[in-house]
Design a protein around this motif. Structure first.
Motif, PDB file in Angstrom:
ATOM      1  N   TYR A  48     -12.393 -15.811 -14.170  1.00 10.91           N
ATOM      2  CA  TYR A  48     -11.980 -16.921 -13.315  1.00 10.91           C
ATOM      3  C   TYR A  48     -13.114 -17.928 -13.140  1.00 10.91           C
ATOM      4  O   TYR A  48     -12.885 -19.145 -13.138  1.00 10.91           O
ATOM      5  CB  TYR A  48     -11.549 -16.364 -11.960  1.00 10.91           C
ATOM      6  CG  TYR A  48     -10.829 -17.346 -11.074  1.00 10.91           C
ATOM      7  CD1 TYR A  48      -9.553 -17.801 -11.391  1.00 10.91           C
ATOM      8  CD2 TYR A  48     -11.412 -17.807  -9.899  1.00 10.91           C
ATOM      9  CE1 TYR A  48      -8.879 -18.690 -10.570  1.00 10.91           C
ATOM     10  CE2 TYR A  48     -10.746 -18.693  -9.067  1.00 10.91           C
ATOM     11  CZ  TYR A  48      -9.482 -19.132  -9.410  1.00 10.91           C
ATOM     12  OH  TYR A  48      -8.823 -20.020  -8.592  1.00 10.91           O
ATOM     13  N   ARG A  49     -14.322 -17.429 -13.029  1.00 11.69           N
ATOM     14  CA  ARG A  49     -15.468 -18.332 -12.869  1.00 11.69           C
ATOM     15  C   ARG A  49     -15.668 -19.191 -14.116  1.00 11.69           C
ATOM     16  O   ARG A  49     -16.081 -20.353 -14.020  1.00 11.69           O
ATOM     17  CB  ARG A  49     -16.730 -17.518 -12.575  1.00 11.69           C
ATOM     18  CG  ARG A  49     -17.924 -18.396 -12.232  1.00 11.69           C
ATOM     19  CD  ARG A  49     -19.150 -17.584 -11.919  1.00 11.69           C
ATOM     20  NE  ARG A  49     -20.300 -18.454 -11.751  1.00 11.69           N
ATOM     21  CZ  ARG A  49     -21.483 -18.255 -12.297  1.00 11.69           C
ATOM     22  NH1 ARG A  49     -21.699 -17.183 -13.054  1.00 11.69           N
ATOM     23  NH2 ARG A  49     -22.470 -19.102 -12.093  1.00 11.69           N
ATOM     24  N   ARG A  50     -15.377 -18.648 -15.283  1.00  7.48           N
ATOM     25  CA  ARG A  50     -15.482 -19.456 -16.506  1.00  7.48           C
ATOM     26  C   ARG A  50     -14.436 -20.569 -16.522  1.00  7.48           C
ATOM     27  O   ARG A  50     -14.652 -21.615 -17.142  1.00  7.48           O
ATOM     28  CB  ARG A  50     -15.317 -18.574 -17.745  1.00  7.48           C
ATOM     29  CG  ARG A  50     -16.451 -17.601 -17.981  1.00  7.48           C
ATOM     30  CD  ARG A  50     -16.366 -17.009 -19.376  1.00  7.48           C
ATOM     31  NE  ARG A  50     -16.734 -17.991 -20.403  1.00  7.48           N
ATOM     32  CZ  ARG A  50     -16.584 -17.791 -21.706  1.00  7.48           C
ATOM     33  NH1 ARG A  50     -16.036 -16.658 -22.144  1.00  7.48           N
ATOM     34  NH2 ARG A  50     -16.942 -18.721 -22.570  1.00  7.48           N
ATOM     35  N   LEU A  51     -13.326 -20.342 -15.846  1.00 15.96           N
ATOM     36  CA  LEU A  51     -12.301 -21.380 -15.761  1.00 15.96           C
ATOM     37  C   LEU A  51     -12.678 -22.472 -14.762  1.00 15.96           C
ATOM     38  O   LEU A  51     -12.252 -23.619 -14.900  1.00 15.96           O
ATOM     39  CB  LEU A  51     -10.962 -20.759 -15.347  1.00 15.96           C
ATOM     40  CG  LEU A  51     -10.331 -19.785 -16.345  1.00 15.96           C
ATOM     41  CD1 LEU A  51      -9.113 -19.115 -15.726  1.00 15.96           C
ATOM     42  CD2 LEU A  51      -9.954 -20.495 -17.638  1.00 15.96           C
ATOM     43  N   TYR A  52     -13.476 -22.117 -13.756  1.00 19.53           N
ATOM     44  CA  TYR A  52     -13.836 -23.066 -12.700  1.00 19.53           C
ATOM     45  C   TYR A  52     -15.354 -23.094 -12.485  1.00 19.53           C
ATOM     46  O   TYR A  52     -15.839 -22.809 -11.386  1.00 19.53           O
ATOM     47  CB  TYR A  52     -13.137 -22.693 -11.394  1.00 19.53           C
ATOM     48  CG  TYR A  52     -11.658 -23.007 -11.371  1.00 19.53           C
ATOM     49  CD1 TYR A  52     -11.213 -24.314 -11.211  1.00 19.53           C
ATOM     50  CD2 TYR A  52     -10.707 -22.000 -11.496  1.00 19.53           C
ATOM     51  CE1 TYR A  52      -9.863 -24.614 -11.176  1.00 19.53           C
ATOM     52  CE2 TYR A  52      -9.349 -22.296 -11.462  1.00 19.53           C
ATOM     53  CZ  TYR A  52      -8.930 -23.599 -11.303  1.00 19.53           C
ATOM     54  OH  TYR A  52      -7.590 -23.898 -11.269  1.00 19.53           O
ATOM     55  N   PRO A  53     -16.132 -23.458 -13.500  1.00 23.21           N
ATOM     56  CA  PRO A  53     -17.592 -23.449 -13.336  1.00 23.21           C
ATOM     57  C   PRO A  53     -18.109 -24.526 -12.390  1.00 23.21           C
ATOM     58  O   PRO A  53     -19.257 -24.450 -11.945  1.00 23.21           O
ATOM     59  CB  PRO A  53     -18.100 -23.678 -14.764  1.00 23.21           C
ATOM     60  CG  PRO A  53     -16.990 -24.389 -15.462  1.00 23.21           C
ATOM     61  CD  PRO A  53     -15.731 -23.835 -14.874  1.00 23.21           C
TER      62      PRO A  53
END
Length: 418
Positions: free
Chosen positions: A286-291
């Motif tokens: 999820y963090r890779r989707l919303y850096p």
């Protein structure tokens, strides 16, 4: 360049085009129907095309227009038209609707290439808007599902994630304060549903909805973009999204109307550490989707969330701004203090959570006061089975109100009578 949102006003010239396309889609389409649909879409103005895509059943459109064995390849032509030739005419809501339609059912190579063109053709802050628009459509066909389940080509996934990362750098550089995604557990965090027998079963904890809303709003005078709540749950997902959709329905029935769900796994359902590691895997993805976002986690002390929160802080200390843990197992004070040193803050009520968030600068005084007022109102309506069940929870609430009042300005002081 920001892509403008469509006007709410209908465009009169769209209606006959919309009616004709819908009429042709009502029965099995033949070559003539498909050719005419392509002609209508190709001949539409930019504003007309944008509105057509928002009004049409795009899943039906993409399913009924075909590539035929002996030609013509009308589906290929349709996707080229919408995601290459005319993509620049589509606003973010229309792009999100198109991407969502492409991820339904089997996502083949043609669909994945169309998705690639949509994402690569979207830049800067519009990438953030597109991601949030997909997550805001409801149901389990969300951004995480698209990238980590529907797109099968690993190289394509990495290419798109690299594009997201590049565009996020520019977005982060253009703002003074990063927005926050709120990640939350469900059972014994949102409502009493696992180990917590102190409240009637399925009771939504007093103040939790307002706490989410205030974290989403942020501490500043200007509220942040709403809709940044995602539930990270141990509940196992399934290929049809039945668990996620049922979870969203249950949350909506209890007042949380907008959210995304990241589900667990049947293979990670036993043992707190296994549950926490699956949640961590979801967080990493999820963090890779919303850096371009920071993160806050809200969990409970009953099922691996402390370990999950600690691992989040280890993995991304610069991005994880807080870990709040609802204590449902009477953690000793010395253990609470030790956890707080490591960034994990335990609380008894959501008034106490608001106080912790206020101290961390995640809420303003007005937001913390609103959480307290909402919690008090909700507490009064809980049908405890007896006075003996209610009284300890009442004392917790009053204690946290008193603690919060110590730091609130006089104009915001909370009435302590319950």
């Amino acid at each position: 360049m920001t892509i403008d949102a469509p006007s709410d006003a209908p465009i009169p010239s769209v209606l006959p085009k919309l009616d004709e396309i819908r009429q042709r889609l009502r029965s099995r389409t033949d070559r003539q129907d498909e050719r005419r649909i392509l002609e209508i879409l190709a001949g539409a103005t930019a504003a007309e095309l944008d509105q057509l895509l928002l009004e049409l059943d795009l899943r039906a459109l993409l399913g009924d227009v075909d590539d035929r064995l002996m030609g013509p390849d009308n589906r290929t032509a349709l996707l080229e038209l919408l995601t290459a030739e005319r993509l620049g005419d589509l606003g973010i809501p229309a792009r999100a609707a198109l991407a969502s339609a492409l991820q339904r059912g089997r996502t083949g190579r043609l669909d994945e290439q169309a998705l690639r063109r949509i994402w690569i053709g979207t830049r800067g802050a519009d990438v953030t808007r597109l991601k949030n628009a997909l997550d805001g459509r409801g149901g389990y066909h969300d951004l995480h599902q698209l990238f980590y389940h529907d797109i099968d080509d690993d190289a394509l996934r990495e290419e798109l994630l690299a594009h997201i990362a590049r565009e996020a750098v520019a977005v982060s550089a253009s703002v003074s304060t990063r927005e926050v995604k709120i990640l939350s557990d469900i059972d014994d965090t949102f409502y009493a549903n696992w180990k917590d027998a102190r409240y009637p079963k399925k009771t939504v904890y007093p103040g939790v909805l307002q706490f989410y809303a205030e974290l989403d709003r942020g501490p500043g005078a200007e509220p942040g973009r709403p809709g940044d709540l995602t539930f990270v749950t141990a509940r196992p997902g399934d290929r049809l999204g039945l668990v996620e959709d049922a979870t969203l329905e249950a949350l909506a029935a209890r007042g949380q109307l907008a959210a995304t769900v990241l589900a667990g796994s049947f293979t990670r359902l036993i043992g707190n550490r296994a549950i926490a590691e699956k949640k961590l895997e979801n967080f990493v993805e999820y963090r890779r989707l919303y850096p371009e976002y920071d993160f806050v986690f809200v969990g409970d002390s009953g099922q691996g969330d402390i370990h999950f929160g600690q691992r989040m802080l280890e993995l991304a200390p610069e991005a994880v701004k807080a870990v709040f843990i609802h204590d449902v197992v009477a953690t000793p004070e010395h253990a609470r203090l030790d956890l707080a040193v490591g960034g994990v803050r335990l609380f008894d009520t959501y008034i106490g959570a608001a106080l912790e968030a206020l101290e961390l600068g995640l809420l303003g005084p007005e937001g913390a006061a609103r959480v307290a007022e909402a919690a008090i109102g909700a507490f009064r309506a809980i049908p405890f089975p007896s006075h003996a069940h209610r009284q300890p929870r009442r004392l917790e609430m009053m204690l946290d109100v008193a603690r919060l009042n110590e730091v609130l300005p006089p104009s915001l002081l909370i009435e302590t009578t319950l």
